[in-house]
Design a protein around this motif. Sequence first.
Motif, PDB file in Angstrom:
ATOM      1  N   UNK A 137       8.424 -10.403 -22.707  1.00  0.00           N
ATOM      2  CA  UNK A 137       7.246  -9.894 -23.406  1.00  0.00           C
ATOM      3  C   UNK A 137       7.521  -9.645 -24.884  1.00  0.00           C
ATOM      4  N   UNK A 138       6.556  -9.043 -25.546  1.00  0.00           N
ATOM      5  CA  UNK A 138       6.631  -8.800 -26.982  1.00  0.00           C
ATOM      6  C   UNK A 138       7.551  -7.637 -27.315  1.00  0.00           C
ATOM      7  N   UNK A 139       7.824  -7.488 -28.618  1.00  0.00           N
ATOM      8  CA  UNK A 139       8.642  -6.362 -29.072  1.00  0.00           C
ATOM      9  C   UNK A 139       8.006  -5.040 -28.673  1.00  0.00           C
ATOM     10  N   UNK A 140       6.705  -4.935 -28.850  1.00  0.00           N
ATOM     11  CA  UNK A 140       6.031  -3.670 -28.545  1.00  0.00           C
ATOM     12  C   UNK A 140       6.116  -3.347 -27.062  1.00  0.00           C
ATOM     13  N   UNK A 141       5.976  -4.358 -26.211  1.00  0.00           N
ATOM     14  CA  UNK A 141       6.090  -4.131 -24.773  1.00  0.00           C
ATOM     15  C   UNK A 141       7.508  -3.733 -24.391  1.00  0.00           C
ATOM     16  N   UNK A 142       8.475  -4.377 -25.031  1.00  0.00           N
ATOM     17  CA  UNK A 142       9.883  -4.054 -24.778  1.00  0.00           C
ATOM     18  C   UNK A 142      10.178  -2.611 -25.162  1.00  0.00           C
ATOM     19  N   UNK A 143       9.758  -2.222 -26.363  1.00  0.00           N
ATOM     20  CA  UNK A 143      10.031  -0.863 -26.838  1.00  0.00           C
ATOM     21  C   UNK A 143       9.322   0.175 -25.980  1.00  0.00           C
ATOM     22  N   UNK A 144       8.128  -0.151 -25.515  1.00  0.00           N
ATOM     23  CA  UNK A 144       7.404   0.758 -24.634  1.00  0.00           C
ATOM     24  C   UNK A 144       8.144   0.950 -23.313  1.00  0.00           C
ATOM     25  N   UNK A 145       8.661  -0.145 -22.760  1.00  0.00           N
ATOM     26  CA  UNK A 145       9.409  -0.063 -21.503  1.00  0.00           C
ATOM     27  C   UNK A 145      10.687   0.744 -21.686  1.00  0.00           C
ATOM     28  N   UNK A 146      11.363   0.556 -22.817  1.00  0.00           N
ATOM     29  CA  UNK A 146      12.588   1.310 -23.097  1.00  0.00           C
ATOM     30  C   UNK A 146      12.278   2.795 -23.240  1.00  0.00           C
ATOM     31  N   UNK A 147      11.188   3.112 -23.926  1.00  0.00           N
ATOM     32  CA  UNK A 147      10.803   4.520 -24.082  1.00  0.00           C
ATOM     33  C   UNK A 147      10.513   5.180 -22.736  1.00  0.00           C
ATOM     34  N   UNK A 148       9.857   4.432 -21.852  1.00  0.00           N
ATOM     35  CA  UNK A 148       9.581   4.961 -20.512  1.00  0.00           C
ATOM     36  C   UNK A 148      10.879   5.210 -19.751  1.00  0.00           C
ATOM     37  N   UNK A 149      11.800   4.255 -19.846  1.00  0.00           N
ATOM     38  CA  UNK A 149      13.072   4.383 -19.135  1.00  0.00           C
ATOM     39  C   UNK A 149      13.900   5.551 -19.667  1.00  0.00           C
ATOM     40  N   UNK A 150      13.953   5.700 -20.993  1.00  0.00           N
ATOM     41  CA  UNK A 150      14.744   6.798 -21.562  1.00  0.00           C
ATOM     42  C   UNK A 150      14.114   8.153 -21.249  1.00  0.00           C
ATOM     43  N   UNK A 151      12.790   8.195 -21.194  1.00  0.00           N
ATOM     44  CA  UNK A 151      12.121   9.441 -20.819  1.00  0.00           C
ATOM     45  C   UNK A 151      12.480   9.824 -19.387  1.00  0.00           C
ATOM     46  N   UNK A 152      12.494   8.844 -18.497  1.00  0.00           N
ATOM     47  CA  UNK A 152      12.883   9.104 -17.113  1.00  0.00           C
ATOM     48  C   UNK A 152      14.350   9.521 -17.032  1.00  0.00           C
ATOM     49  N   UNK A 153      15.175   8.889 -17.845  1.00  0.00           N
ATOM     50  CA  UNK A 153      16.598   9.238 -17.841  1.00  0.00           C
ATOM     51  C   UNK A 153      16.800  10.709 -18.188  1.00  0.00           C
ATOM     52  N   UNK A 154      16.053  11.174 -19.165  1.00  0.00           N
ATOM     53  CA  UNK A 154      16.191  12.579 -19.578  1.00  0.00           C
ATOM     54  C   UNK A 154      15.632  13.541 -18.534  1.00  0.00           C
ATOM     55  N   UNK A 155      14.538  13.143 -17.884  1.00  0.00           N
ATOM     56  CA  UNK A 155      13.834  14.087 -17.019  1.00  0.00           C
ATOM     57  C   UNK A 155      14.345  14.117 -15.584  1.00  0.00           C
ATOM     58  N   UNK A 156      14.623  12.953 -15.009  1.00  0.00           N
ATOM     59  CA  UNK A 156      14.967  12.924 -13.583  1.00  0.00           C
ATOM     60  C   UNK A 156      16.434  12.656 -13.285  1.00  0.00           C
ATOM     61  N   UNK A 157      17.126  11.965 -14.197  1.00  0.00           N
ATOM     62  CA  UNK A 157      18.474  11.518 -13.858  1.00  0.00           C
ATOM     63  C   UNK A 157      19.490  12.653 -13.744  1.00  0.00           C
ATOM     64  N   UNK A 158      19.481  13.658 -14.619  1.00  0.00           N
ATOM     65  CA  UNK A 158      20.493  14.721 -14.466  1.00  0.00           C
ATOM     66  C   UNK A 158      20.474  15.366 -13.081  1.00  0.00           C
ATOM     67  N   UNK A 159      19.289  15.666 -12.561  1.00  0.00           N
ATOM     68  CA  UNK A 159      19.196  16.277 -11.242  1.00  0.00           C
ATOM     69  C   UNK A 159      19.654  15.346 -10.135  1.00  0.00           C
ATOM     70  N   UNK A 160      19.288  14.073 -10.228  1.00  0.00           N
ATOM     71  CA  UNK A 160      19.690  13.112  -9.198  1.00  0.00           C
ATOM     72  C   UNK A 160      21.205  12.899  -9.197  1.00  0.00           C
TER      73      UNK A 160
END
Length: 279
Positions: A137-160
């Motif tokens: 996909x496009x740069x904007x779609x890529x950056x959006x997907x990365x932002x979603x992944x990093x947000x999940x990393x911060x919120x759910x990954x430490x507890x898991x």
Amino acid sequence: MLPRPHQRTRPRSALKRVLVVLAAVLTAGTTLLATTASAAGGANYVALGDSYSSGVGAGSYTSSSGNCLRSTNAYSQLWANSHSPASYVSVACSGATTQDVLNNQISALSSSTTLVTITIGGNDVGFASTMQTCVLSSDSACLSAINTATSQARSILPGRLASTYSAIRAAAPNARVVVLDYPEFYDLGHSWYCPGLSTTDRTALNNAADLLDSIIQTAAGNAGFNFADVKGRFQGHELCDFFNEWLHSVNISDVTESYHPTADGHSGAYLPALTAITG
């Protein structure tokens, strides 16, 4: 008759003490080396984790591992080959999440397990789908997907990770546990003439890998586990390091291998990172 010149000699008692100390140091060093070798040779080793531990991308997959794609070139197998532990088994599996480790892999551990290794966390935050978006996909779609992944990393990954590491410790109370992380994918210094993704996307992906590794390192430290950072060992062997790459780029013929270490990545980066801790 002239008196004899005074000769300064080291008292025998002092010389004896020096020799005793030297002997003790040499004995201690020999004992330490023997103990380290003995500990490695007598280890009961279990490898847990995701595709980076099973060896996806390293080729030579064992038929018995099925879709888990466990490779004879994976770092855990290479460690076992060189250290001859008392027992070794890998239950690492391609696509595994922290929940998969808890449901399907923890049972391989016991009170007799003395060494555990693991890579885990990338699939919990959608690593594979993020990479697919960036490639297709496009740069904007890529950056959006990365932002979603990093947000999940911060919120759910430490507890898991905390829950997973706690379960590992409970199942293998006598084991040394080594948590390994993920490499950065791109050599940004070569990005300007490297085909494929834009430098913006590559920079964001490297930053996301750094964040993921930082969260993993913190969780490993909180659990009292050893942490093995592989990023430095991949420097000079990342994507865009032409003819020296230890990572697969997009592999159309076998998509599962994309963005995974090659056999050289396991032998040249992951194995030394593990051996630096275990001896």
